[in-house]
Write a protein that holds these residues in place. Sequence first.
Motif, PDB file in Angstrom:
ATOM      1  N   ILE B 813      40.697  50.429  40.308  1.00 19.16           N
ATOM      2  CA  ILE B 813      40.282  49.131  40.141  1.00 19.16           C
ATOM      3  C   ILE B 813      38.886  49.215  38.993  1.00 19.16           C
ATOM      4  O   ILE B 813      38.954  48.554  38.259  1.00 19.16           O
ATOM      5  N   GLN B 814      38.349  50.376  39.400  1.00 18.96           N
ATOM      6  CA  GLN B 814      37.079  50.680  38.496  1.00 18.96           C
ATOM      7  C   GLN B 814      37.515  51.117  37.290  1.00 18.96           C
ATOM      8  O   GLN B 814      36.968  50.584  36.377  1.00 18.96           O
ATOM      9  N   LYS B 830      38.682  38.237  43.627  1.00 18.65           N
ATOM     10  CA  LYS B 830      39.336  38.652  44.964  1.00 18.65           C
ATOM     11  C   LYS B 830      39.602  40.100  44.554  1.00 18.65           C
ATOM     12  O   LYS B 830      39.532  40.822  45.332  1.00 18.65           O
ATOM     13  N   LEU B 831      39.662  40.859  43.353  1.00 16.48           N
ATOM     14  CA  LEU B 831      39.872  41.730  42.950  1.00 16.48           C
ATOM     15  C   LEU B 831      38.288  42.592  43.487  1.00 16.48           C
ATOM     16  O   LEU B 831      38.324  43.834  43.779  1.00 16.48           O
ATOM     17  N   LEU B 832      37.397  42.133  42.930  1.00 20.21           N
ATOM     18  CA  LEU B 832      35.942  42.532  43.069  1.00 20.21           C
ATOM     19  C   LEU B 832      35.798  42.668  44.377  1.00 20.21           C
ATOM     20  O   LEU B 832      35.047  43.695  44.969  1.00 20.21           O
ATOM     21  N   GLU B 833      36.200  41.787  45.335  1.00 21.39           N
ATOM     22  CA  GLU B 833      35.947  41.421  46.696  1.00 21.39           C
ATOM     23  C   GLU B 833      36.548  42.601  47.412  1.00 21.39           C
ATOM     24  O   GLU B 833      36.123  43.499  48.264  1.00 21.39           O
ATOM     25  N   LEU B 838      36.237  48.291  49.847  1.00 21.77           N
ATOM     26  CA  LEU B 838      36.679  49.654  50.073  1.00 21.77           C
ATOM     27  C   LEU B 838      35.600  50.592  49.716  1.00 21.77           C
ATOM     28  O   LEU B 838      35.488  51.831  50.205  1.00 21.77           O
ATOM     29  N   LEU B 839      34.755  50.213  48.677  1.00 24.04           N
ATOM     30  CA  LEU B 839      33.514  51.129  48.613  1.00 24.04           C
ATOM     31  C   LEU B 839      32.923  51.151  49.695  1.00 24.04           C
ATOM     32  O   LEU B 839      32.210  52.361  49.949  1.00 24.04           O
ATOM     33  N   PHE B 840      32.478  50.076  50.360  1.00 27.22           N
ATOM     34  CA  PHE B 840      31.554  49.982  51.578  1.00 27.22           C
ATOM     35  C   PHE B 840      32.433  51.114  52.634  1.00 27.22           C
ATOM     36  O   PHE B 840      31.687  51.928  53.233  1.00 27.22           O
ATOM     37  N   THR B 864      31.588  34.969  42.740  1.00 35.27           N
ATOM     38  CA  THR B 864      31.984  36.116  41.976  1.00 35.27           C
ATOM     39  C   THR B 864      30.534  36.630  41.395  1.00 35.27           C
ATOM     40  O   THR B 864      30.185  37.816  41.424  1.00 35.27           O
ATOM     41  N   ALA B 865      29.622  35.723  41.192  1.00 38.74           N
ATOM     42  CA  ALA B 865      28.103  36.348  40.857  1.00 38.74           C
ATOM     43  C   ALA B 865      27.668  37.108  41.935  1.00 38.74           C
ATOM     44  O   ALA B 865      26.989  38.171  41.796  1.00 38.74           O
ATOM     45  N   LYS B 866      27.988  36.584  43.083  1.00 38.42           N
ATOM     46  CA  LYS B 866      27.155  37.079  44.424  1.00 38.42           C
ATOM     47  C   LYS B 866      28.256  38.710  44.570  1.00 38.42           C
ATOM     48  O   LYS B 866      27.422  39.520  44.892  1.00 38.42           O
ATOM     49  N   LEU B 867      29.534  38.694  44.345  1.00 37.75           N
ATOM     50  CA  LEU B 867      30.006  39.946  44.403  1.00 37.75           C
ATOM     51  C   LEU B 867      29.306  40.997  43.351  1.00 37.75           C
ATOM     52  O   LEU B 867      29.377  42.140  43.490  1.00 37.75           O
TER      53      LEU B 867
END
Lengths: 469, 878
Positions: B813-814, B830-833, B838-840, B864-867
Amino acid sequence: MPGPRGARVPPLDGCDSAHERDDLRASDGRGSMHAYRYSGPSQLLTAASGTNCRLVSDGEALFRGVVAQPRHVALGLRALSNCVRARFYTPPGVLEPLLDPVVTVGQQQLRFEGFSGCCSTYARFDLAEDAFTDIEARTRGTTNVDFQAPMRAALAQVRDDSPMTLAVGRDSVAVEVGGGTIVERKVPFPLRWLRGLGEVQAYLSRMEPRFEISRAEALRFVRALPSRSRHVSYAVPLGRGLRLTQTKSTAGVAFTGTERLRLLEDLLPKAESLAGYAEPCGGSAWVLRMGAERFTLVLSPERWRGFSGEGQLLGALAMDQVDEALARVQASLHWQDRLDLEELSRESGLGREALADALALLAARGHVGFDLQDGAWFHRSLPFDLEQVKRLHPRLQNARKLAEAGAVQLEAATEGLRARVQSGDVSYQVSVTGIDSTCSCPWFSKHHGERGPCKHILATRIVAEERST
Amino acid sequence: MSGKKELVEAFHAHLEAADGAAALHLLQQCTEPQRRGLAKGLMRRLRGLDNEFINGLSPAEDLGPKQQACQEVAFAILQPDELLSLNIWLAEGRRVEAIRLRSREWIADWARAVLASHPRRVREVAFAVAEGLCDKPDAPNWSVGFIDWLRNVAWRENRDLPDLLRERPDFLADDLWGLFEFDGVADVNLAGSDKYRKRQTAWSTALCTLSAEGLIPRDRLLDASLEALARDFVQMRAGWFSRFHEELKPTLEERAARVDRYLLLLGSTIPPTVSFAVKALQKLDKKGMVPAAALLDAIEPALQARSKATATAALAMLRAAHGRNAASAERIALLVSQALAHEHADVQGEAFDFLDALIPAGAPVPAALRDAIEPVAELVKPSLQPRLARFVEASAEVAPPTAEHESLRSEPVVPIDSSEELLAGLGAVLERPDDAIELERVLDGLTRLGTDALDLAALAKRARKILDTYEEERDPIAGCLSHLVSALHRGEPFDAEAASESVVEIPRMQRLLGLLIVELIPHLGSGLPRLSAPTDTRCWIAPEVLVERAGQHSGCGPVDQVLALLRLGPDRSKPDLARRVKDLRGPFAVALRHALAVSKKGDSLDALDEHLRLAAQRARDPWRCQFDCPAVYRSNDGKGAHYRLRREPSVPQKIPFLQPTVLLHSGEHGLADYYCVLSEHPGPVRWSATLAPGCTEDYFACGFERLDPEWSTVQWEARLYFEPLLFAEVPLGPNAARLLAAGLSCKEPGQWGMALDALLAVVHDGRFDAELLGAAFAELLPLGLVKCGRWAKSLGEAARASTLARDAVVATIQRGLRGDPADAPKDLAKLLELLHELLFEGGAAFDDPEARRFVEAIRTGGKTAKLCRALLAEASGG
């Protein structure tokens, strides 16, 4: 839409009685061999003291008890009804499905069974003794119960906080509510259900457990399933849960048609766990444990394969010589919820193999079913003329015709049986060694015995049995 | 009439003369049993007339009057089901006179049967009722039938539906309410009727209009619509009743009077009905008009709803209820715990917020709440797991899942060794032609063992049946083999020319197989293995085996030779190989030496036929891609949007059959009639993967172009293109990465399921390349064909498989966050979430500089901005 289904059973010329008409219908192998007459509709009646769930059958009153967890039972009955109303494959010449489940009242269990309209999916809802806080009446028996849309709708409104009484059998309440008018609804019992009820037991008896997951994981798995699919998928264990894969896996449970499995979705919030079972021919069973209740869903290997068309029991049905053994086993059946094979063997004087054959035949005739939880057979008895079963299997009929026409020529073999079977203008080579059989016909080439023996193998066995006696 | 025979003769004479009046007159003098006695003959006559009409055996003008006469009298003779099976309708005239000969009970039965057959036949029954033939039947389809009937009348007479309804006060008073009790059938129901109509001509609008005029009691409509929702209607049809209820615009008081009904609907098994009830209750709740105790009794199903909005609204109502009745905190907390199992992190987050408010920090957590949370703890999102710690103890670690089964390894192909096995194999391939290895075994078995010992009669019969089916429907491989079996069974001398002609007629892929078979026929029963028979299940031929076969064979055809070279295995390290191949003679030997990079004095590649030369060059570097594919683009043709690859050099317009690796690409031009090795059947797709086992990148390129982002043009066999990727030896190249990336966003479960399996296989056996897969994601992101929600779902599933897979997904994803964020799909969140979760979970950092620049450049608000902010804050590991 539920209509006056009685009117859809046309009278045939020259038939005086309803039974005679039904028998004639049965003779074409598609219709019904038995028809139920309900004195009225099943109803969910609400009173100050609680809810009365009255499931009407055409027989005597079989059961009456107070349910411990009404919402569980209501959801289970609705899920069963969802199954029998569903059709996952529409074959040509589609028949009107039966919407009314079969109920068996055993010594300690109450079992509701039914098939989807295409007969590819079998559902069973089992209620153990603990599912009831009080059992007022229990008479052992098997029957169909009326189960129409109003009943389903009423069940959707049942909550755990309202006491519910469940009654099965002919009931006078319909008369009271209907103002003294008995509305008779006649429902033909389809032959495919009868054949399916036998075949599915053969599948169940071969099932092996693969996994058991928690409610949370089950919820995640079922909700993530595609709404429908046409390829074989495998549910394989992954950590505490499951993963869906398309790659063949012996550790998982193979199934097709995710939409069939989604029948469980409404029940999952009330479930404790979901167990998956697999069997060698590709059938699968999914058991939701809900405390004292259990919901079992059995899927045929393909959506288009109805259990009624499978031939797992044909080998047993083809053998006439087991009749005596059958009678001995039958004499030991007393509505047991769990048949003890050791005891049965002792009582009937039959060896392990002969007993297995006899039980397979009894399953084909609707006299026993298989319980996955207990890993044991249970007794029930469908109220039909089950002698007809033999002549209602087209493949078996064709095999008998081949045998009677002298189409089977047994050949010398060092092991097992070898034969040439003349069918039409073609001769097929059959080989039978123990439980393994092969034939050079297209049916065998396609299914490799997964759907039971072909008519040529059956004919060979019939002829060999005749010769041996 | 004196006797039965005379009656029958007279009756049929009238019908033959098309004299319905005389026939009816005759029937009026008969008893019911006498009339029934004529039934079989009448049905035979009617079917005969139908047959004559359909097959044009008699002029229509002669048949019409005869059919008319038969149908007129049928109502006096036949039973309801017989009339239905012959599709005979009741209408005015002699048919009414005929039906008057039946008893009233019989007519009532007929009316019920007609209505049960289809609600559209309500017109017939209504006609009978109007004629006084029977009473109005008590059947569900009676009311339902009016939906279609009145709509058609309105359309035909160009009138408004309310006008028609005003003229039918009886219908409004009685039959109308049947529409709220039965939801209709597939093609006749209120939802279906209103779906494709203008709002002003819809049933819902008409009922609202008449209700406003006072012609229909409003209260009853409100109640009836809620009762309908409590019934067990099909989801799509139930939706009409919730929409209609809202269209009536109930006031708060009207809603308050029905609060119990709304609460009851929370238990519905239809998710939109639960959402409807929650919305209605929310309106009341804002005014404090929902009894708290009743709400707590009924709210649980809404908390478990799949819809995020429904679950959130339910939590909000619980919050309000808590505000009004603080004493029920523990019970509310138990209910709130159910929302922790929700699949949306936002719902889980709100549930935790609420729980924290209910059980203040430091306060003991009730045992019942602990017990309720424990079973759902594993469903809590990783980013929220820390908040779980105060409610339940950490669960036992689960061993990381093993992934031993993920990859496949090639295994040796076991040759067929007996005639019996060959016969069974041939039968199996005819029935299941999608097993490419079995096909190769059978072809090899035929070559070695021949057909002399085979009894082909049964197979020939089956082959004839297969060839009788439409060519488009049958699998080309089954068709090709059926031709072969038929020819062998006939025992005709195998004339290569004639056989070639017969297969040349068969288009596309079969031709290559056909030509191969033609070449094999002279060698049947030779005892020698086929030159191109594979030695392992990936369809390679071990080099030493091919060298040995080349020394034994003579007169092999060009297709066999080309395939043998293309299948030459990549492991050429066996000692003595060079020496042995040097001893071989002939053009094939020259090609084989070139393929094995063995030089021999006098060998000249230029002297070889073109097909041999090209195959030898390809075989020398088996993994090399035929074409470079520098770019992906989107193609919108008449069949919908698809992925396309630009190839360099471009694919030639005409491709000789003996260049099967180029044939793989011929689909690029959309040449449907061009001879192409690809197919819509599984057999040829699998077999084409075996033609040149090393040309996987070419094969994946074709698969990539055949994937279906949506259902509109779904090709079921496209899932098979992923299969080679399941083998550990197949490298992940750029086209394989594109295939994977596209497959993971496909809608068809078979395609994304296979893509997921292939991704896990690639990850677990060490073939994974984050740069390559990430680049494929970045390429596809701006095309507008992928849905990030689907990527998030499939990648989330993959990440669950193992920590290795999770890390691979994070890296992918990155690496995929490249380019201009303005071109990215709207559901990128959705991808960013998923990335955030997963990073967490892995305690990893969002450390890809380009991905960070991409996220920084996103100009949007909301979730989106929040993510984005959350991700950018994780620069140093969260």
